[in-house]
Write a protein that holds these residues in place. Structure first.
Motif, mmCIF file in Angstrom:
data_model
loop_
_atom_site.group_PDB
_atom_site.id
_atom_site.type_symbol
_atom_site.label_atom_id
_atom_site.label_comp_id
_atom_site.label_asym_id
_atom_site.label_seq_id
_atom_site.Cartn_x
_atom_site.Cartn_y
_atom_site.Cartn_z
ATOM 1 N N SER B 97 -51.176 20.610 -28.715
ATOM 2 C CA SER B 97 -51.435 20.845 -27.303
ATOM 3 C C SER B 97 -50.157 20.638 -26.512
ATOM 4 N N ALA B 99 -49.841 18.956 -23.763
ATOM 5 C CA ALA B 99 -49.729 17.539 -23.386
ATOM 6 C C ALA B 99 -49.170 16.720 -24.545
ATOM 7 N N ARG B 181 -54.548 19.575 -15.392
ATOM 8 C CA ARG B 181 -55.170 18.786 -16.448
ATOM 9 C C ARG B 181 -54.487 17.423 -16.569
ATOM 10 N N PHE B 183 -53.823 13.786 -18.442
ATOM 11 C CA PHE B 183 -53.849 13.265 -19.803
ATOM 12 C C PHE B 183 -53.353 11.821 -19.817
ATOM 13 N N GLU B 185 -52.019 9.579 -22.966
ATOM 14 C CA GLU B 185 -51.799 9.502 -24.414
ATOM 15 C C GLU B 185 -50.661 8.546 -24.712
#
Lengths: 178, 225
Positions: B97, B99, B181, B183, B185
């Motif tokens: 992805s 991200a 979006r 995120f 992580e």
């Protein structure tokens, strides 16, 4: 006198900081030694010595620089003299091939080999500036040099890498570091 | 300042050029190209220096008496290689992805967060030009600039100074995202925001990310090519 609670809290704080800084410390030691096993030994010795002096540390914001200073001393004390006569860069690079390999492609792998071939006088300031964001004044303090000498070493480090990668090198007047 | 003096200065400390050096780069296309080359090489040097770090647990267990450190390291390394093969296999099979790639890039360039002095205007101009981007107005003080190779293109990688800590921007002219979006992580909190046909990634590491700030910065980006 430090109470048990203070001691526990200090240990937890030290463990947390050392865990977060371990990757940087390992990379610093690896590029000093160009050898994974030595780098791990230096990291371990550095952490031991840092813990012994932990209570004397006044500014936790400076802990990374402090650890690097200890690691530099440990590297010199434990290994530099021993290896000075015997180090063979080609052999060393072959031995550390897997550490120098990169999933980012051949370009990065070639660059790792080229950096490993740089003289330590050039490799260390380049690492401190490019990887760890040190200002030249901080590098000078860390290495016990003048700022002018650090600038000269950084220029020569990049110039040597440019030559190796087919980029036009800049004329070096060969002047002594001031 | 002549060209030789500029190149020695840029070759020593390209992120912190004097006003005289910046003026020289603005007036001399050859030296501006040299500076761009130096910054590109620095980005690659940073990636090269960020060698993989062995797992701490594996390292500590590799200190048993009666075995040489090198032999034990080889054992630990073989375990890591086995794990690596597994992870690599997973990565080959799993789609990457945007991200995740942004976070991976951040991990490879940890020095970006720690600059304490502003980046030079010449370095910023070179990175923005190469990345085909510009700011309508400057979003704040920029402490770090690199032109980074990311998903097949050079992209400006910037770190802005804010009241709540450093904020990283990747200006991704070639990466289209359909909608904003968020995120979170591996300790990186970020957001991908569409900007025209491209996007930007805005993220922090260990400090809160202001959604309003990210939106305001996105509104200042213009693609030039």
């Amino acid at each position: 006198m430090i109470s048990d609670a203070d001691g526990r809290e200090g240990r937890q704080r030290f463990d947390a900081l050392s865990a977060s800084l371990r990757p940087d410390l390992y990379r610093f030691a690896f590029w000093l030694a160009r050898d994974r096993a030595i780098a791990e030994d230096v990291v371990q010795e550095t952490m031991l010595r840092a813990w012994r002096s932990w209570k004397d540390l006044r500014d936790e914001r400076a802990v990374k620089q402090w650890l690097f200073t200890i690691a530099r001393r440990e590297h010199a004390r434990l290994y530099e003299r021993k290896r000075f006569e015997t180090v063979d860069v080609d052999n060393l690079i072959a031995t550390e091939a897997s550490a120098l390999a990169s999933s980012d492609g051949r370009d990065i792998e070639d660059l790792r080999r080229a950096i490993a071939r740089l003289d330590e006088d050039y490799r260390e300031p380049l690492m401190l500036q490019v990887l760890f964001g040190y200002a030249t004044k901080e590098i000078a303090e860390h290495m016990g040099l003048t700022q002018g000498a650090v600038l000269t070493r950084l220029f020569r480090a990049r110039n040597q890498l440019r030559k190796q990668f087919g980029l036009e090198a800049v004329a070096d007047d060969g002047a002594e570091e001031s | 300042m002549n060209c030789l003096e500029f190149r020695r200065a840029a070759g020593a400390d390209p992120q912190h050029l004097t006003s005289e050096a910046r003026a020289h780069a603005d007036a001399c296309p050859a030296c501006a190209r040299y500076l761009a080359e130096v910054l590109d090489l620095d980005a690659r040097i940073a990636r090269a220096l960020a060698v993989p770090v062995p797992d701490a647990q594996a390292s500590s267990t590799a200190r048993r008496p009666g075995q040489t450190r090198r032999r034990v390291f080889a054992l630990a390394a073989s375990v890591l290689v086995a794990i690596g093969i597994g992870v690599t296999g997973w990565l080959v099979l799993a789609p990457s992805s945007l991200a995740a790639d942004v976070v991976e890039h951040m991990r490879d360039e940890p020095q970006a967060w720690s600059s304490h002095t502003p980046a030079s205007e010449a370095a910023l101009a070179a990175a923005m030009q190469r990345g085909g981007a510009r700011f309508a107005t400057m979003p704040g003080r920029i402490m770090y600039v690199q032109s980074c190779w990311f998903r097949g293109h050079y992209v400006p990688h910037l770190v802005l100074e804010t009241d709540t800590g450093p904020v990283t921007l990747l200006l991704l002219r070639h990466e289209s995202v359909k909608a904003r979006r968020d995120f979170d992580e591996e300790g990186y909190q970020g957001v991908l925001i569409p900007v025209g046909a491209g996007s930007i990634a805005v993220l922090t590491h260990g400090t809160p990310l202001s959604a309003d700030f990210a939106t305001r910065v996105a509104a200042l980006i213009e693609w030039t090519s």
